[in-house]
Design an enzyme around this catalytic site. Sequence first.
Site, mmCIF file in Angstrom:
data_model
loop_
_atom_site.group_PDB
_atom_site.id
_atom_site.type_symbol
_atom_site.label_atom_id
_atom_site.label_comp_id
_atom_site.label_asym_id
_atom_site.label_seq_id
_atom_site.Cartn_x
_atom_site.Cartn_y
_atom_site.Cartn_z
ATOM 1 N N SER A 1 -44.560 8.432 9.082
ATOM 2 C CA SER A 1 -45.930 8.284 9.792
ATOM 3 C C SER A 1 -45.107 7.432 11.026
ATOM 4 O O SER A 1 -45.301 6.878 11.702
ATOM 5 C CB SER A 1 -46.652 7.537 8.879
ATOM 6 O OG SER A 1 -47.618 7.286 10.095
ATOM 7 N N TYR B 1 -49.661 -0.618 5.208
ATOM 8 C CA TYR B 1 -48.809 1.084 5.131
ATOM 9 C C TYR B 1 -47.744 1.520 6.350
ATOM 10 O O TYR B 1 -47.028 2.445 5.735
ATOM 11 C CB TYR B 1 -50.078 2.569 5.160
ATOM 12 C CG TYR B 1 -50.068 3.348 5.546
ATOM 13 C CD1 TYR B 1 -49.484 4.837 5.019
ATOM 14 C CD2 TYR B 1 -49.693 4.233 6.884
ATOM 15 C CE1 TYR B 1 -49.441 5.556 5.002
ATOM 16 C CE2 TYR B 1 -49.887 5.573 7.287
ATOM 17 C CZ TYR B 1 -49.384 6.329 6.144
ATOM 18 O OH TYR B 1 -48.958 7.824 6.191
#
Length: 332
Positions: free
Chosen positions: A129, A154
């Site tokens: 990501s 995350y």
Amino acid sequence: MTTLVTGAAGFIGYHVCRALLARGGSVIGIDSVNDYYDPTLKHDRIAELERLNSGRFNFKRVDFSDHEALEAALATEDFDRIVHLGAQPGVRYSLQNPRAYIQSNLVGHLNLMELARGRGSSHLVYASSSSVYGNNEALPFRVEDRVDHPVSLYAATKKSDELMSETYAHLYRIPMTGLRFFTVYGPWGRPDMAPWIFTRKILAGEPIQVFNHGDMRRDFTYIDDIVAGVIACHDNPPPDDGGEKAGGSRAPHRLYNIGNHRSEELLRFISVVEEACGKKAITEMMPMQPGDVRDTYADISAIERDLGYAPTTPIDIGIPRFVEWFREYHAR
């Protein structure tokens, strides 16, 4: 070739499965179909894949963070390559339910690497990501940049996945490619992301929240451009120099940014959504949210150089396509 795709009921997973099937391949898709967002959308994606590709799409509902269930589900299945797109997504939700991220993104990623090791897979492509860049002030973000200061759990799990992959690629010579996705949107997208939220609320006449008072920029990447990058990586495993025994040192592991290579002002993005919806937004200006970042902007020179990747879809084209799909989907 048969490819195992995790997160097959998810947004990117659905589109990658569809692309692999469209060119004649076979796909084993797995997904836990959890309730992070309405599972109806996930079931509809799977139904669409089964409708379009009867016989070459084999779906199994399984939680890949449960290694025994994963191994049992795949015990009689043959596949060569793995595209690991399943994960617990979302920056803000990681503040509410951190254990879900550790279980899915760390334990689950380990299970897929072990599966690749046990099967002798020729390539494992996995989703990272752009969140790993944190509050990096140097723009655009380059894959060579240090990413040691994540600002959300995350992001920390995705950085950890990259480190674990480097280790497995080095120890076991498993070719791996990690892909840092930048704000993906398009038809069949996720309901927890800005394009869906803004479109739904604008059409309903409800106010939208604009964080950091609109002083934000995102590298919005249309799903077709993302899929083109994933497929190019799937088809081109990183070379292995033979490891230490052969006098080499580099692990067969590559990292790429996949973005649009354009950082759009949030307020301009909202104006494009408004135009596609045919309605003005009611806006509520809000402060920056914990774990969020002000800017994202992808330097795609590495994947452009190695694989010829070239995104083609600006938001002026992609957002109207999404809004058109959104209207059609909810008119069913």
